[in-house]
Design a protein around this motif. Structure first.
Motif, mmCIF file in Angstrom:
data_model
loop_
_atom_site.group_PDB
_atom_site.id
_atom_site.type_symbol
_atom_site.label_atom_id
_atom_site.label_comp_id
_atom_site.label_asym_id
_atom_site.label_seq_id
_atom_site.Cartn_x
_atom_site.Cartn_y
_atom_site.Cartn_z
ATOM 1 N N VAL A 155 0.827 -1.207 0.000
ATOM 2 C CA VAL A 155 0.000 0.000 0.000
ATOM 3 C C VAL A 155 0.866 1.263 0.000
ATOM 4 O O VAL A 155 0.471 2.296 -0.535
ATOM 5 N N MET A 164 1.348 2.168 -3.460
ATOM 6 C CA MET A 164 0.085 2.713 -3.969
ATOM 7 C C MET A 164 -0.027 4.189 -3.581
ATOM 8 O O MET A 164 -0.461 5.030 -4.362
ATOM 9 N N HIS A 165 0.395 4.505 -2.354
ATOM 10 C CA HIS A 165 0.365 5.883 -1.866
ATOM 11 C C HIS A 165 1.270 6.769 -2.727
ATOM 12 O O HIS A 165 0.869 7.831 -3.185
ATOM 13 N N LEU A 166 2.497 6.306 -2.960
ATOM 14 C CA LEU A 166 3.449 7.103 -3.736
ATOM 15 C C LEU A 166 3.004 7.280 -5.188
ATOM 16 O O LEU A 166 3.363 8.242 -5.838
ATOM 17 N N ASP A 184 -0.133 7.540 -6.209
ATOM 18 C CA ASP A 184 -1.483 8.116 -6.234
ATOM 19 C C ASP A 184 -1.653 9.045 -7.444
ATOM 20 O O ASP A 184 -0.939 10.022 -7.590
ATOM 21 N N ASN A 193 -12.221 -8.006 -4.259
ATOM 22 C CA ASN A 193 -13.608 -7.709 -4.629
ATOM 23 C C ASN A 193 -13.692 -6.424 -5.437
ATOM 24 O O ASN A 193 -12.727 -5.650 -5.519
ATOM 25 N N GLU A 194 -14.885 -6.191 -6.006
ATOM 26 C CA GLU A 194 -15.081 -5.069 -6.911
ATOM 27 C C GLU A 194 -14.982 -3.719 -6.197
ATOM 28 O O GLU A 194 -14.595 -2.725 -6.806
ATOM 29 N N GLY A 195 -15.310 -3.685 -4.891
ATOM 30 C CA GLY A 195 -15.199 -2.425 -4.153
ATOM 31 C C GLY A 195 -13.749 -1.971 -4.069
ATOM 32 O O GLY A 195 -13.429 -0.789 -4.264
ATOM 33 N N THR A 196 -12.870 -2.909 -3.779
ATOM 34 C CA THR A 196 -11.451 -2.580 -3.680
ATOM 35 C C THR A 196 -10.854 -2.322 -5.069
ATOM 36 O O THR A 196 -10.011 -1.436 -5.233
ATOM 37 N N PHE A 230 -11.745 1.143 -5.913
ATOM 38 C CA PHE A 230 -10.905 2.076 -5.160
ATOM 39 C C PHE A 230 -9.520 2.179 -5.806
ATOM 40 O O PHE A 230 -8.996 3.273 -6.006
ATOM 41 N N ARG A 238 -9.581 4.354 -8.779
ATOM 42 C CA ARG A 238 -9.618 5.789 -8.467
ATOM 43 C C ARG A 238 -8.234 6.311 -8.082
ATOM 44 O O ARG A 238 -7.942 7.493 -8.231
ATOM 45 N N GLN A 239 -7.373 5.435 -7.592
ATOM 46 C CA GLN A 239 -6.004 5.840 -7.231
ATOM 47 C C GLN A 239 -5.068 5.854 -8.438
ATOM 48 O O GLN A 239 -3.923 6.271 -8.331
ATOM 49 N N PRO A 255 -14.338 -8.753 1.887
ATOM 50 C CA PRO A 255 -15.635 -9.095 1.302
ATOM 51 C C PRO A 255 -15.486 -9.968 0.055
ATOM 52 O O PRO A 255 -14.570 -9.779 -0.742
ATOM 53 N N THR A 256 -16.393 -10.916 -0.071
ATOM 54 C CA THR A 256 -16.400 -11.809 -1.224
ATOM 55 C C THR A 256 -16.890 -11.046 -2.457
ATOM 56 O O THR A 256 -17.898 -10.339 -2.389
ATOM 57 N N ALA A 257 -16.176 -11.217 -3.569
ATOM 58 C CA ALA A 257 -16.564 -10.537 -4.802
ATOM 59 C C ALA A 257 -17.979 -10.936 -5.187
ATOM 60 O O ALA A 257 -18.360 -12.098 -5.070
ATOM 61 N N ASP A 293 -10.131 -4.304 4.598
ATOM 62 C CA ASP A 293 -10.283 -4.222 3.139
ATOM 63 C C ASP A 293 -10.393 -2.765 2.673
ATOM 64 O O ASP A 293 -11.178 -1.992 3.221
ATOM 65 N N LEU A 294 -9.615 -2.434 1.649
ATOM 66 C CA LEU A 294 -9.616 -1.055 1.142
ATOM 67 C C LEU A 294 -11.012 -0.617 0.700
ATOM 68 O O LEU A 294 -11.458 0.492 0.987
ATOM 69 N N GLY A 295 -11.722 -1.508 -0.007
ATOM 70 C CA GLY A 295 -13.051 -1.158 -0.495
ATOM 71 C C GLY A 295 -14.039 -0.950 0.646
ATOM 72 O O GLY A 295 -14.865 -0.036 0.612
ATOM 73 N N LEU A 320 4.376 5.153 5.511
ATOM 74 C CA LEU A 320 3.709 5.599 4.288
ATOM 75 C C LEU A 320 2.362 4.898 4.101
ATOM 76 O O LEU A 320 1.363 5.526 3.752
ATOM 77 N N SER A 321 2.351 3.586 4.329
ATOM 78 C CA SER A 321 1.089 2.848 4.218
ATOM 79 C C SER A 321 0.092 3.366 5.249
ATOM 80 O O SER A 321 -1.085 3.569 4.948
ATOM 81 N N PHE A 336 -1.378 6.624 4.421
ATOM 82 C CA PHE A 336 -2.349 6.446 3.334
ATOM 83 C C PHE A 336 -3.724 6.106 3.899
ATOM 84 O O PHE A 336 -4.737 6.719 3.536
#
Lengths: 316, 332
Positions: free
Chosen positions: A114, A117-119, A121, A135-138, A141, A144-145, B75-77, B102-104, B130-131, B134
């Motif tokens: 991560v 990912m931050h660097l 952005d 999953n699709e939510g992540t 996200f 978007r980054q 979360p499960t896709a 989870d990020l999402g 850094l992480s 974030f």
């Protein structure tokens, strides 16, 4: 029910799935690396090659001693080169190395933590397999980054791949399709521990095992493979017979992990299957002649134990 | 030296009875999960219904304690609803924070439940400033549970460099891999800790007796240890098993030991750590009572600048043996 028009338009593009070669996970000597990538550049039908040390910061100086030469050779061979970052970043030195690498390179970067990912952005990049995207939510996200592609984790199954492919996030998907699968990371070096050494004084013993060091159960059953601070599957993942299904889902890239085998031939088999020029079952039989050190597995794809090999077609 | 504020003691509970026991034994905070795959201790007969959670929150608040809810699987896709519902139910129940990985799900929670305090689970394995920054900037995460792979020195340096509180594992099961980035159990059993919420689950465990009395412990058909008759056969947690490399048998990853940082509490205070976390939502009420009481005494003693009382927790550790884990650099 007929899907709405916008949904049909956004259906996975039926263009051809490309092949990529993942970063070398093992600690090979410089000459072997240069020879390996020379052959990849000239002979392997892969579109994208990831390079860079992802496992252990202690290997960085050695791995980077040939990096410029390898990148140049691959680019002259027409490959798209992506620079992969470390998967576990703990201290200031590793962080400074990461910053310098991202600042100084105009190559596409694969972020494996991560922090990367931050660097990155806002800058187009690839989210690597060591960032948990389940999953699709992540996935949305990550898009978007600035992620344009996500390499999915080792344990992702076909249902999840299909669900993410359908989710219209604009982020394309890469699936690990060949090689020992990365299963775990640690700050402790098990390779050094096996040799009675501490990580600080490891003598780079991981270099003795070009495809990893086999761990067996007390019954002598093959189990896992050590690669320094990383633990891999003992089995070699092969989604050769599922390549067509992955292509139909709209997966943009299949990743082959480098091994000490005839990788151009392995890549050629995957390419001919994706192009419909070889029957998957025939190709699978040929593949086994190139890999002598372990059995094949595809269990994760079928939502089973990762070490299993499941025969038969994929059905969602 | 002046009296300092004791470290916050964050204690596990797998049942309402354990929650009450933890509060009565001196927990500042009890952390719990819902009875489904949304939390990383999804074991049969464990965890809370929404009603039990609301009752637990009310009990804790009456006694001056707080409740955190772990919703720390991925979360499960294709069906994230169970995780979204869990977050909404935690907020409805009056939970003081949710612990997410989870990020999402973090993005969803920050957007839909902005007033609900967010902590970053150890399952996110955020191991550098850094992480962590974030997660703080993107999702307004207020606290991070640090991975068990960091040394004491690294924890101190990290805590000084980040704008959020740190929580450190103090006692119990010891993950030797970077948490949340380990698929060993999934590879062997087909059940993923990250997705299904259980590592080395009991339904895959078998204890067999061989001719001659040797006891064999297996996980999903793989032998994880053999012990002579009469010696205790421990629970076959995958990374604590005995395996062989080139014919030589050894605990390749880690001996069957438990984490215990009691002796390092003053150092953790000096490092700026905010809270200590006790592992074990799957453990008994007796475990919770004894371990919480012992840590209550220890953190209060350190805050008063007194000597930490000698350890009484050996009976609650694996094989009676403990380690400070990666806190000590020798471990690596």
């Amino acid at each position: 029910m007929t899907p709405p028009r916008w949904n049909r338009l956004a259906m996975p593009n039926p263009t051809t799935t490309q092949l990529s070669l993942g970063p070398l996970l093992f600690n090979w000597p410089p000459e072997r690396r240069v020879d390996f990538y020379r052959r990849i550049a000239d002979e392997a039908p892969v579109d994208t090659v990831y390079v860079g040390e992802v496992v252990c910061a202690k290997r960085l100086p050695l791995a980077e001693s040939t990096l410029a030469e390898v990148i140049d050779r691959l680019q002259r061979g027409g490959k798209t080169v992506v620079l992969s970052t470390l998967s576990l970043i703990m201290d200031e030195r590793e962080l400074n190395h990461l910053k310098a690498l991202i600042d100084s390179s105009d190559l596409m970067i694969e972020a494996n933590d991560v922090s990367a990912m931050h660097l990155l952005d806002g800058r187009p990049h690839i989210a690597g397999p060591f960032i948990n995207i389940y999953n699709e939510g992540t996935l949305a996200f990550a898009g978007r980054q600035g992620a344009v592609r996500a390499v999915l984790t080792s344990e992702v199954n076909g249902h999840a791949i299909a669900a993410m492919a359908r989710s219209n996030t604009g982020v394309t998907l890469e699936v690990q399709a060949f090689g020992r699968l990365p299963l775990a990371l640690s700050s402790r070096c098990y390779h050094a521990r096996h040799h009675g050494l501490h990580r600080d004084g490891c003598q780079f013993v991981c270099g003795n095992d070009p495809d990893g060091l086999t761990i067996e159960t007390l019954d002598g059953q093959p189990f896992l493979a050590l690669n320094g601070t990383q633990t891999l599957s003992h089995t070699v993942c092969s989604l050769l017979e599922q390549a067509g299904a992955l292509q139909n889902m709209g997966v943009s890239h299949l990743r082959l992990w480098p091994h000490d085998v005839d990788m151009p031939a392995v890549a050629t088999l995957f390419r001919t299957v994706l192009d419909g020029r070889t029957e998957p079952a025939d190709a699978a039989e040929q593949l086994s002649s190139f890999v002598g050190f372990a059995a094949f597995a595809n269990g994760f794809f079928f939502a089973r134990e990762g070490h299993r090999f499941v025969h038969g077609p994929w059905a969602e | 030296m002046a009296i300092t504020t004791p470290l916050e003691l964050v204690c596990p509970a797998g049942t309402p009875a354990a929650l009450r026991a933890a509060v009565e034994a001196g927990a500042d905070v009890v952390y719990v999960g819902f009875r489904d795959e949304t939390n990383a201790r999804n074991f049969p007969g464990l965890n809370f219904s929404p009603t039990e959670l609301a009752e637990g929150v009310a009990f804790a608040h009456r006694h001056g304690a707080r409740i955190y809810v772990a919703i720390n699987t991925y979360p499960t896709a294709g069906r994230p609803e169970a995780w979204h519902t869990a977050v909404a139910r935690a907020e409805d129940a009056g939970a003081d924070a949710v612990i997410l990985a989870d990020l999402g799900l973090l993005a969803h929670t920050a957007h839909r439940h902005p007033a609900l305090r967010r902590h970053l689970s150890v399952q996110a394995s955020a191991s550098n400033p850094l992480s962590i920054r974030f997660y703080a900037e993107q999702f307004d995460v207020r606290r991070i549970v640090l991975p068990r792979v960091l040394t004491l020195e690294e924890i101190g340096r990290l805590t000084r460099q980040i704008p959020v509180e740190t929580e450190v594992f103090a006692f119990g099961g010891l993950c030797v891999m970077a948490e949340g980035r380990c698929a060993l159990s999934s590879y062997v059993t087909g059940q993923s800790p990250n997705l299904n919420g259980a590592c080395s689950p009991a339904e895959f465990v078998r204890y067999d007796q061989e001719d001659g009395g040797t006891q064999v412990t297996r996980l999903a058909g793989f032998t994880l240890d053999r012990v002579p008759d009469g010696l205790p056969a421990g629970y076959p947690t995958l990374c604590k098993g005995r395996f062989q490399i080139a014919g030589r048998a050894a605990h390749v990853f880690e001996d069957p030991v438990s984490l215990d940082v009691t002796g390092m509490i003053p150092d953790l205070v000096a490092a700026g750590v905010k809270a200590l976390k006790i592992e074990g939502r799957q453990r008994s009420r007796a475990y919770v009572t004894s371990v919480v009481a012992a840590f209550r005494a220890a953190v209060d003693a350190v805050a008063r600048n007194q000597i930490v009382p000698p350890g009484t927790l050996a009976t609650f550790t694996e094989g009676g043996r403990t380690t400070a884990g990666a806190l000590s650099r020798r471990w690596k």
